[in-house]
Design an enzyme around this catalytic site. Structure first.
Site, PDB file in Angstrom:
ATOM      1  N   LYS A  46       0.809  -1.224   0.000  1.00 35.25           N
ATOM      2  CA  LYS A  46       0.000   0.000   0.000  1.00 35.25           C
ATOM      3  C   LYS A  46       0.838   1.268   0.000  1.00 35.25           C
ATOM      4  CE  LYS A  46      -4.446  -1.774   1.489  1.00 35.25           C
ATOM      5  NZ  LYS A  46      -5.468  -1.940   2.538  1.00 35.25           N
ATOM      6  N   ARG A  98      -3.512 -10.086   5.105  1.00 37.08           N
ATOM      7  CA  ARG A  98      -3.967 -10.092   3.711  1.00 37.08           C
ATOM      8  C   ARG A  98      -2.843  -9.547   2.846  1.00 37.08           C
ATOM      9  NH1 ARG A  98      -6.177  -6.569   0.151  1.00 37.08           N
ATOM     10  NH2 ARG A  98      -7.763  -7.355  -1.288  1.00 37.08           N
TER      11      ARG A  98
HETATM   12  C1  7PM Z   1      -6.313  -1.496  -5.898  1.00 36.13           C
HETATM   13  C2  7PM Z   1      -5.738  -0.839  -4.836  1.00 36.13           C
HETATM   14  C3  7PM Z   1      -7.102  -2.569  -5.684  1.00 36.13           C
HETATM   15  C4  7PM Z   1      -5.982  -1.227  -3.546  1.00 36.13           C
HETATM   16  C5  7PM Z   1      -7.339  -2.984  -4.399  1.00 36.13           C
HETATM   17  C6  7PM Z   1      -6.780  -2.294  -3.344  1.00 36.13           C
HETATM   18  C7  7PM Z   1      -8.250  -4.476   1.993  1.00 36.13           C
HETATM   19  C8  7PM Z   1      -9.323  -5.278   1.604  1.00 36.13           C
HETATM   20  C9  7PM Z   1      -8.554  -4.198  -0.116  1.00 36.13           C
HETATM   21  C10 7PM Z   1      -7.852  -4.481   3.368  1.00 36.13           C
HETATM   22  C11 7PM Z   1      -9.634  -6.040   3.738  1.00 36.13           C
HETATM   23  C12 7PM Z   1      -5.704  -3.582  -1.696  1.00 36.13           C
HETATM   24  C13 7PM Z   1      -6.940  -2.740  -1.927  1.00 36.13           C
HETATM   25  N1  7PM Z   1      -7.766  -3.829   0.906  1.00 36.13           N
HETATM   26  N2  7PM Z   1     -10.014  -6.052   2.456  1.00 36.13           N
HETATM   27  N3  7PM Z   1      -9.495  -5.083   0.285  1.00 36.13           N
HETATM   28  N4  7PM Z   1      -8.591  -5.275   4.197  1.00 36.13           N
HETATM   29  N5  7PM Z   1     -10.309  -6.787   4.630  1.00 36.13           N
HETATM   30  O1  7PM Z   1      -4.639  -2.955  -1.466  1.00 36.13           O
HETATM   31  O2  7PM Z   1      -6.924  -3.784   3.811  1.00 36.13           O
HETATM   32  O3  7PM Z   1      -5.716  -4.789  -1.848  1.00 36.13           O
HETATM   33  S1  7PM Z   1      -8.450  -3.645  -1.731  1.00 36.13           S
END
Ligand code: 7PM
Length: 366
Positions: free
Chosen positions: A305, A340
């Site tokens: 991130k 995750r």
């Molecule tokens: C593009 C940029 C696509 C960022 C998706 C994302 C989380 C999540 C996501 C989290 C939980 C990513 C995000 N982040 N579900 N879904 N916790 N529970 O970085 O931090 O994967 S989407």
């Protein structure tokens, strides 16, 4: 509802008690078991909201139990019970050691080798590779919730994720979670064999989501976010981010319980990057163990991130793997149960060596 008192477990050290029954309080004066992990904790950080400010003080367990907390006694006692109780299995998965949730994005940009069929097949292959590398949970997501992103239409999201879940089911015993904010996607994913619902809006985005989740009987992962993905990082506002996130998650857990989802089927996630600037994200990271007071297992998603990019001036998310591993180990050090991540093999190696080095055991991840 806003709490006035919070209690955070601090001073984690390897528990000496083994797997036996909980020793009584007198014997555990040196430490209390932390949320079904291999840690005991040695002290409390007591945090109080006073007016518009916040005061913090670290007190030993014995001082905390001997002291008269006045009107705060009950609230503090509930938090302490919640943070030391072992966590039941989640969809059959024991949470006495750190668990890895592998990210499987089924968005057109994530698998760029052509049409929809290609991307479904590529996503299944990727998920199976992550399972091979040691992922305990495969998180299937078809809606990019990236800050600034537009919502995805229901039929498009269904076309992306349902064939992947159907294809995976039968090919792997690993748990499958569906990363969605939409009740209809939850319903169809459950029918296709998903084991867990993961909602970055904590079942607030879709008015039907709470009831559909309850009817499914599946565990739910509730993530904190402030605002909608499109605008959430424009101007996030908190009184105290760590405590405000706690209050939100506590309210959402109560809403779930009222709808018929017991705590045994709930996981909480503070939502790194969702409506949070860098100083908010690092405050949440540093305060993670507070959330054990919610009485449910914790999930951390900081993989690749922007926080890491900002801390280390790394523009390309693919170059943020070392920083991602650091967030996992920092979380593990505070007893976070589930991570995750994009980089499952790397995370597994880091956690194995961390477990061996902290607990002196060779069979950390089983
Ligand atoms: C593009 C940029 C696509 C960022 C998706 C994302 C989380 C999540 C996501 C989290 C939980 C990513 C995000 N982040 N579900 N879904 N916790 N529970 O970085 O931090 O994967 S989407």
């Amino acid at each position: 509802m806003q709490r006035s008192i919070y209690v955070r477990p601090v001073g984690m050290f390897p528990a000496k008690g083994g797997d036996g029954p909980l020793p009584d309080q007198a014997e555990t004066w040196g430490g209390l078991p932390l949320a079904g992990t291999r840690f005991d904790f040695a002290a409390f950080e007591v945090i109080a909201r006073e007016g518009t400010g916040v005061v913090r003080r670290t007190v030993s367990l014995s001082e905390a139990f001997e002291r008269d907390w006045g009107r705060h006694t009950l609230a503090a006692a509930d938090l302490i019970d919640a943070m030391h109780a072992p966590r039941p299995r989640l969809a059959g998965l024991s949470l006495d050691r750190p668990r890895i949730m592998g990210i499987v994005n089924v968005t057109p940009d994530s698998f760029s080798d052509g049409g929809r069929l290609g991307s479904v097949e590529a996503a299944i292959a990727h998920a199976l590779a992550l399972a091979d590398q040691g992922a305990d949970i495969l998180d299937i997501g078809g809606e990019s919730t990236r800050p600034g992103s537009d919502a995805v239409a229901l039929d498009e999201e269904l076309r992306r994720v349902i064939p992947v879940i159907e294809g995976l089911r039968g090919k792997t015993d690993q748990l499958i979670s569906i990363d969605t904010r939409k009740a209809e996607v939850m319903k169809r994913a459950a029918a296709a064999g998903a084991d867990i619902l993961n909602d970055v809006s904590a079942l607030t985005h879709d008015p039907k989501a709470l009831d559909v989740a309850a009817e499914s009987g599946l565990p739910v992962m509730l993530m904190h976010a402030q605002g909608d993905p499109k605008t959430m990082n424009d101007n996030p506002q908190y009184s105290d981010v760590v405590l405000d996130v706690f209050d939100f998650l506590e309210r959402r857990i109560q809403a779930c319980e009222a709808a018929g989802i017991p705590k045994a089927r709930i996981v909480a996630d503070p939502g790194i990057g969702f409506g949070k600037h860098l100083h908010h994200n690092v405050a949440v990271m540093a305060g993670l163990s507070l959330y054990h007071g919610l009485g449910v297992p914790l999930l951390l998603g900081a993989s690749r991130k922007k926080m890491i990019g900002q801390l280390c001036d790394v523009a390309d998310p693919k170059d943020r793997v070392p920083g991602s591993l650091a967030t996992v180990l920092a979380g593990a050090g505070q007893g976070v149960q589930i991570f995750r991540v994009h980089d499952v093999a790397e995370t597994r190696q880091a956690l194995m060596v961390w477990l061996a080095s902290v607990f002196g055991t060779e069979k950390g991840l089983g």
